[in-house]
Write an enzyme that holds these catalytic residues in place. Structure first.
Site, short mmCIF file in Angstrom:
data_model
loop_
_atom_site.label_atom_id
_atom_site.label_comp_id
_atom_site.label_asym_id
_atom_site.label_seq_id
_atom_site.Cartn_x
_atom_site.Cartn_y
_atom_site.Cartn_z
N GLU A 27 0.83 -1.22 0.00
CA GLU A 27 0.00 0.00 0.00
C GLU A 27 0.86 1.26 0.00
O GLU A 27 2.07 1.21 0.23
CB GLU A 27 -0.94 0.01 1.22
CG GLU A 27 -0.20 0.00 2.54
CD GLU A 27 -0.91 0.77 3.64
OE1 GLU A 27 -1.42 1.88 3.37
OE2 GLU A 27 -0.93 0.27 4.78
N LYS A 161 -3.10 -1.55 15.94
CA LYS A 161 -2.59 -0.72 17.03
C LYS A 161 -3.68 -0.51 18.06
O LYS A 161 -4.86 -0.42 17.71
CB LYS A 161 -2.25 0.67 16.49
CG LYS A 161 -1.00 0.75 15.70
CD LYS A 161 -0.58 2.21 15.62
CE LYS A 161 0.78 2.33 14.98
NZ LYS A 161 0.73 2.15 13.53
#
Ligand code: PSU
Ligand code: MN
Length: 303
Positions: A27, A161
């Site tokens: 990406e 995260k």
């Protein structure tokens, strides 16, 4: 399959796909909005090299001058890492940047979609988007999750995260019918740390096992993708309590500044790098390296 006619593939990627050789998608939001310059360009270049070393062709994906590009040059990576006018492009933004002929860095969601339109089955990144903390009020749930429910591709990442609500993210992936595999561990990882307090929904050990699950999903005709969570290497880990305090501070700073929506994740990533004096960036780069290697091995096992 042949690639969608709106896509621009490099010769190298087109040839690899035509021959059924292993290809790994990468990406570009991580480059333009996930890390500071010039570490971002160095990381992107290095990761492409790791994919090659392990026997696959890297295909970094972005929209440049309104054209969805599958495979980029060194100059393209430099532009994505340093140009001020590269917008963050999720799936909903794709038609807008294409119509206007502008530059866009693709998120996990839009990279998955474009990679799949090219015929790529394996994608490597750092962290996945997910359900944000406070989502029951804000409704902020990353389109990465919706895309995982409808696009058949294995996404290798280091978990999510704890800027996100990890429990709600895992629940949402279950609802969307997305298998969540954890490589070599019984616990779902939280990006900087190997632990999260959440059990691995499904454990696998090694690239061959990932490829087998992906093949089974494709054979069954299931519409969606797979999450392949690869815990950060032990030696690069930041202890969960240490990074937890930093994340709490970054979230408080974001609320105080009133930052929401698509700006939330880039702000938090940048703030965490500042607050750790760069230590989080070192860990981030280390886990992407490890993911690139596993992703290349999965692509090789699949081909
Ligand atoms: N999480 C990270 N690093 C990143 C991102 C997420 O640890 O670079 C990027 C990815 O491109 C991901 C996007 O797809 O942020 C999610 O943004 P949002 O939460 O706005 O959907
Ligand atoms: Mn969001």
């Amino acid at each position: 399959m042949t690639a969608h006619p709106s896509l621009v593939l490099t010769d190298e990627v087109a040839t690899a796909l035509a021959e059924g050789a292993p290809v790994v998608a990468l990406e570009s939001t991580i480059i333009s909005h996930g890390m500071p310059y010039p570490d971002n360009v160095a990381m992107a270049t290095e990761v492409e090299g790791i994919v090659r070393t392990h026997g696959a062709v890297p295909a970094t994906i972005a929209v440049l001058d309104g054209r969805p590009r599958i495979g980029l040059s060194a100059d393209d990576l430099e532009l994505l890492g340093s140009h001020p006018d590269v917008s963050k492009v999720s799936v909903r933004d794709l038609p807008y940047v294409v119509a206007r002929g502008t530059h866009g860095a693709t998120t996990v969601a839009s990279t998955m979609r474009l990679a799949s339109m090219a015929g790529i089955r394996v994608f490597v990144t750092g962290g996945l988007g997910g359900v944000h903390r406070g989502a029951p009020q804000s409704f902020d749930v990353s389109a990465d999750l919706t895309e995982l429910g409808r696009t058949p591709l294995a996404v290798v990442c280091a978990g999510v995260k704890s800027i996100l609500d990890i429990g709600l993210t895992l629940e949402t992936l279950e609802t969307l019918g997305v298998p969540v595999l954890v490589n070599g561990s019984d616990e779902f990882p939280s990006f900087y740390s190997r632990s999260s307090g959440f059990r691995a929904p499904m454990r696998i050990d090694g690239a061959e096992e990932v490829a087998a699950v992906l093949r089974s999903s494709l054979d069954l005709g299931l519409p969606g993708g797979l999450v392949v969570a690869h815990p950060i290497p032990v030696e690069d880990e930041i202890p969960a309590d240490e990074i937890g305090a930093v994340i709490a501070r970054a979230l408080a700073d974001m609320d105080q500044r009133g930052i929401t929506g698509k700006d939330a994740t880039p702000y938090l990533l940048g703030r965490i790098v500042e607050l750790t004096g760069g230590a989080s960036l070192t860990a981030n780069i280390a886990l992407v390296r490890a993911n690139a290697r596993l992703g290349a091995e999965v692509a090789v096992a699949l081909s």
